[in-house]
Structure formats: C-alpha cells, structure tokens
Design a protein around this motif. Structure first.
Motif, PDB file in Angstrom:
ATOM      1  N   TRP A  22       0.838  -1.210   0.000  1.00 43.00           N
ATOM      2  CA  TRP A  22       0.000   0.000   0.000  1.00 43.00           C
ATOM      3  C   TRP A  22       0.871   1.257   0.000  1.00 43.00           C
ATOM      4  O   TRP A  22       0.611   2.215  -0.745  1.00 43.00           O
ATOM      5  N   ALA A  23       1.915   1.249   0.821  1.00 47.33           N
ATOM      6  CA  ALA A  23       2.794   2.430   0.906  1.00 47.33           C
ATOM      7  C   ALA A  23       3.486   2.690  -0.434  1.00 47.33           C
ATOM      8  O   ALA A  23       3.721   3.849  -0.810  1.00 47.33           O
ATOM      9  N   MET A  24       3.820   1.614  -1.160  1.00 45.84           N
ATOM     10  CA  MET A  24       4.440   1.800  -2.480  1.00 45.84           C
ATOM     11  C   MET A  24       3.479   2.541  -3.422  1.00 45.84           C
ATOM     12  O   MET A  24       3.897   3.424  -4.183  1.00 45.84           O
ATOM     13  N   LEU A  25       2.210   2.173  -3.375  1.00 46.93           N
ATOM     14  CA  LEU A  25       1.236   2.848  -4.254  1.00 46.93           C
ATOM     15  C   LEU A  25       0.909   4.248  -3.760  1.00 46.93           C
ATOM     16  O   LEU A  25       0.696   5.160  -4.571  1.00 46.93           O
ATOM     17  N   ASP A  26       0.856   4.438  -2.437  1.00 46.16           N
ATOM     18  CA  ASP A  26       0.676   5.799  -1.908  1.00 46.16           C
ATOM     19  C   ASP A  26       1.768   6.727  -2.445  1.00 46.16           C
ATOM     20  O   ASP A  26       1.490   7.864  -2.850  1.00 46.16           O
ATOM     21  N   ALA A  27       2.999   6.256  -2.421  1.00 47.13           N
ATOM     22  CA  ALA A  27       4.119   7.098  -2.865  1.00 47.13           C
ATOM     23  C   ALA A  27       3.994   7.416  -4.357  1.00 47.13           C
ATOM     24  O   ALA A  27       4.242   8.547  -4.788  1.00 47.13           O
ATOM     25  N   LEU A  28       3.607   6.414  -5.153  1.00 46.31           N
ATOM     26  CA  LEU A  28       3.401   6.664  -6.588  1.00 46.31           C
ATOM     27  C   LEU A  28       2.266   7.647  -6.817  1.00 46.31           C
ATOM     28  O   LEU A  28       2.358   8.551  -7.651  1.00 46.31           O
ATOM     29  N   HIS A  29       1.190   7.446  -6.093  1.00 41.35           N
ATOM     30  CA  HIS A  29       0.017   8.317  -6.254  1.00 41.35           C
ATOM     31  C   HIS A  29       0.387   9.752  -5.889  1.00 41.35           C
ATOM     32  O   HIS A  29       0.047  10.699  -6.617  1.00 41.35           O
ATOM     33  N   HIS A  30       1.092   9.906  -4.767  1.00 44.83           N
ATOM     34  CA  HIS A  30       1.459  11.249  -4.320  1.00 44.83           C
ATOM     35  C   HIS A  30       2.360  11.945  -5.339  1.00 44.83           C
ATOM     36  O   HIS A  30       2.187  13.117  -5.649  1.00 44.83           O
ATOM     37  N   ALA A  31       3.324  11.201  -5.866  1.00 43.77           N
ATOM     38  CA  ALA A  31       4.302  11.807  -6.770  1.00 43.77           C
ATOM     39  C   ALA A  31       3.723  12.054  -8.162  1.00 43.77           C
ATOM     40  O   ALA A  31       4.024  13.074  -8.793  1.00 43.77           O
ATOM     41  N   TYR A  32       2.893  11.124  -8.651  1.00 44.97           N
ATOM     42  CA  TYR A  32       2.551  11.153 -10.078  1.00 44.97           C
ATOM     43  C   TYR A  32       1.065  11.335 -10.391  1.00 44.97           C
ATOM     44  O   TYR A  32       0.705  11.460 -11.562  1.00 44.97           O
ATOM     45  N   VAL A  33       0.214  11.316  -9.363  1.00 47.90           N
ATOM     46  CA  VAL A  33      -1.221  11.512  -9.632  1.00 47.90           C
ATOM     47  C   VAL A  33      -1.702  12.761  -8.898  1.00 47.90           C
ATOM     48  O   VAL A  33      -1.959  13.789  -9.514  1.00 47.90           O
ATOM     49  N   ALA A  34      -1.826  12.674  -7.594  1.00 51.17           N
ATOM     50  CA  ALA A  34      -2.322  13.818  -6.823  1.00 51.17           C
ATOM     51  C   ALA A  34      -1.648  13.838  -5.466  1.00 51.17           C
ATOM     52  O   ALA A  34      -1.652  12.817  -4.795  1.00 51.17           O
ATOM     53  N   PRO A  35      -1.073  14.964  -5.057  1.00 55.65           N
ATOM     54  CA  PRO A  35      -1.041  16.230  -5.774  1.00 55.65           C
ATOM     55  C   PRO A  35       0.008  16.304  -6.877  1.00 55.65           C
ATOM     56  O   PRO A  35       0.083  17.329  -7.554  1.00 55.65           O
ATOM     57  N   GLY A  36       0.790  15.245  -7.089  1.00 52.18           N
ATOM     58  CA  GLY A  36       1.790  15.282  -8.146  1.00 52.18           C
ATOM     59  C   GLY A  36       3.083  15.962  -7.732  1.00 52.18           C
ATOM     60  O   GLY A  36       3.672  16.708  -8.501  1.00 52.18           O
TER      61      GLY A  36
END
Lengths: 250, 250
Positions: A217-231
C-alpha cells in the motif's frame, strides 16, 4: 483466548486481504481502468522493478535462516522463478520486457537511481522484516500471494484493453505469475497452518500479513502522491516527459 | 578526480541541504505558516514521535559499532539529550508535552499503532543505514542537524503566532534542540572532514546526507498524502476528528 482452527486461520488471513490488500488502492484502479497516463505507468513499472529485484534477495534471506531442508528446497523454487535459468529468463528479465515496452531505457531502470525513496524504504522494510522476525512471520509475510492471481488477471485484461502501448509480450511477467503464486501461497499457507497453533503465534502471522499489505500500500501511496495527486515528485526521482503525462483516455 | 578540501566538502554538504532538506517541503510551509488544521498538526506530531523514539536507538547503534572511545564518549551525549536523566526529562519526554498539548492521548501516541506505515519504513531505513553502512556514512547521515536550527526557529515563531492550541510549554522540545543540534553537527562535520579524504569517501559522505534528506522528505510526503492532498489515509492509520480538520485560519 483459544487458538483458531486451520480453516479459521485461513479465513482470518483472507479477511485481511479483503480489507487491506492493494487491489483496493486508487492507483491500481487508475492503472487497470485505463485512466493512467503512459508516464504514470512508466513510474509504476520503474518503481516496482525495485520490488522485483529485491524479492530473490528476500527469499534467499529466508532460506539462509531456515534449518529445515524441505522448506529450503521448496522455497528455492522462488529463486528460480525470479532469477531464471539464464539472464533472459525469470521474473526480473520479464519485468524488463515491460519497462522496455514502456519506452524506458534499461540503464535508467536497472541503475535504481530514479526510484522514489519511499519505494526503497518500503521494499527494504520487507527484506529486513524477513531477516529479523521469526521464520514463521517471514513465511507468513509472503501470503499476499493468496490474493495476487486475482489482481493480476484484472491487470492483464485492463491494461491490454486500455493502453495502446501495452502488448501481450510486454505483459509476459504477469502471464507467468499466477500459477507460481498459487503454488507458493499454498505452500506458505499450509506451513503457517501447521506451525501457528497458539493464539500468540497466530496473532504474529496475521500481523505479518498486515505488515506486508502495508508495504504494498505504501508503495502505491508514494506513486500516487508523486505522479497523480497532488503530483509532488520528490527531489531526484523519475520525472516522465510531459507528453507522456496525458491520460490514456484524455 | 581530486579530493575536496575540508571547506569545499562542507560547502558541498550545505548545498545538498539547500536543495533537499525538508524545509522546502510543502507540508512544512503549511505547518509553519499557520495553514495546517489542528488534525494535521496532530498527525505530524504523532508520526514524528516515532522518529523521536528511534533516534536514541539509532545513536546507540552507532556507538555500538564504534571502536574509538573518544567518539563513543562524544556521541553518548545524544543518548542523554533524548532519553534524559529521568522519565520526565529529555527529548522524548518533551515531545510528549507537544502531543499532550495537541490533545492526543499519551497511550495512543506511545503505542505507535496509528502511525503511517511509510513513517515507520522511513525511520527504520535510517536505523538500518546506521547499522549497515560504514561508520563514516553513519556519522555523515546525522548532518541534517547542520540545517535544523534554522527550521526550528521558523517553526517556533510560526507555530506560536498562528495556532491558539500551541503554547511555549508545548514547544519545549524545540527550544532545547538548536544548541544541542549545533554542538552535535559541529562534531559530526569535523569528523567527516578529517576522515573523508578521498573522492570515494567524500562521495559516500555526500550520498549519506542525501539519503537522510530523503528520509525526512518521505516522512512529510506520507503526511501530506494522507492528511492534506489528496487526503488518503492508509488503512489503520490515525484519523483526526472531523472538527480538527478545519484549517487554523479557515
């Protein structure tokens, strides 16, 4: 507090998966439903590559601390699955077909220099967990594989249907994995059912699976934060080219 | 490639801080400028508590692998600073004054059960780094303290000015830290200047500081993702009460 029966323990493990496995994460839904841009898929594949390369290190760490020859022999198959019979074979090589297909330079992927630091911290936490906790907990932490065949089948179907930059060949990794994961999860589940017979041991097994769900989950949180929202891409991490950040479906 | 002079090495270290230290992170700007809600400040304090409790473990790990009595003696002061002379003294106790003042239950804070998993992974990565890398790199990774007096002075001024739930007493941790950090950073900087005399050793020192900046940055990324934008709290982590999620300044 009484110990759970073997079927009740399996049910409790599956319940953790139903609530905390990363199939529930918004990044995966984005990825599978065709709403991810090519740049987001690249970032996912580049970061997930670090997980792939560390899995055989994790498995060798487990074998290295196991004094049961039969368990070592069974677990050894995972090394073969990931490292292959030669450099062109195995899970790591197949993951590089995916990153190749996404247009990432191999040298950039394998140098590991553009990873999100949070990816590295989460994956390394998994390796350290396997080295430092009990063998029972180390084996239990692999049990996310109980849930991976389903997510992989969704991923193959969703990615092939939705992205013109994805082909069956680039997804070779995923077509091999479900049978391997099912075999491995069956072995690990049988092991924990036979060895976790007391409430404290069963609680440790459940906590180990929850820990592993937290890693994914933390791996996807980090991807989401960096590349989706807030980017917000952390300093030094991979930055997709702007033209690759347009969503596949606009 | 030739080795840097001692002043040039110090300048290169300060340059990493200027580019990658977490004073640049949007979460810190939010916190210091009074735009954070009480719930966001609580989440920050609760997660940062794990960093506080692991710092003496990190420092003891460093002392444990050091064969130089003078270095061990100097580094020992850090244990005193954090663990104190008794249970009411020291940095950990002072951090609990902050979480008390924010209305968090001590039992909830000290149980560590509501941490963001990413906080744990980042902090544990720091502890493992200090245990597994060279002593020189372990010492160099502490050098973020070169930059902490400035951020702490901004934090004290900004938080006192902007939040009615913050008092000088709850910020006792921060009033003690700058003098300690300056003393500790001076010692560590002198050590790395004397011991990192070759280009590879100096590169390792610079990489160690960059790693440590990544740890601090990843901790704020995780807080930002969970509690600011997009506001996705991972399963099981701390959830502020809704009334505490309104911004201090509306």
């Amino acid at each position: 507090m009484t110990a759970l029966s073997a079927p009740a323990l399996a049910a409790a493990l599956r319940d953790i998966g139903a609530r905390r496995y990363h199939h529930l994460h918004p990044f995966h839904r984005l990825l599978h439903e065709g709403r991810a841009s090519k740049g987001q898929v690249q970032a996912w594949a580049l970061n997930r590559y670090y997980y792939q390369v560390m899995i055989p290190v994790k498995d060798a760490s487990l074998i290295a601390r196991c004094d049961d020859s039969a368990v070592r022999r069974a677990w050894r198959g995972r090394l073969v699955d990931h490292d292959g019979l030669d450099a062109a074979d195995g899970g790591i090589a197949r993951w590089l077909k995916l990153t190749d297909g996404l247009g990432l330079e191999r040298a950039e992927v394998t140098a590991l220099a553009r990873l999100l630091p949070a990816t590295r911290f989460a994956v390394d936490a998994y390796v350290h967990f396997v080295r430092e906790k009990t063998l029972l907990e180390a084996i239990a932490s692999s049990l996310t594989e109980l849930f991976s065949p389903q997510i992989i089948s969704e991923r193959i179907a969703g990615m092939l249907a939705n992205y013109d930059f994805i082909t069956p060949d680039t997804l070779a990794y995923f077509t091999s994995r479900p049978a391997q994961a099912t075999r491995d999860a069956d072995f690990a589940l049988d092991y924990v059912q036979r060895h976790a017979r007391t409430p404290p041991a069963q609680q440790a097994v459940l906590a180990a699976l929850q820990f592993k769900c937290d890693v994914l989950w933390a791996m996807l949180d980090a991807l989401h934060h960096a590349y989706v929202a807030p980017g917000h891409v952390p300093p030094g991490a991979f930055v997709p080219t702007p033209s690759d950040m347009q969503s596949a479906r606009g």
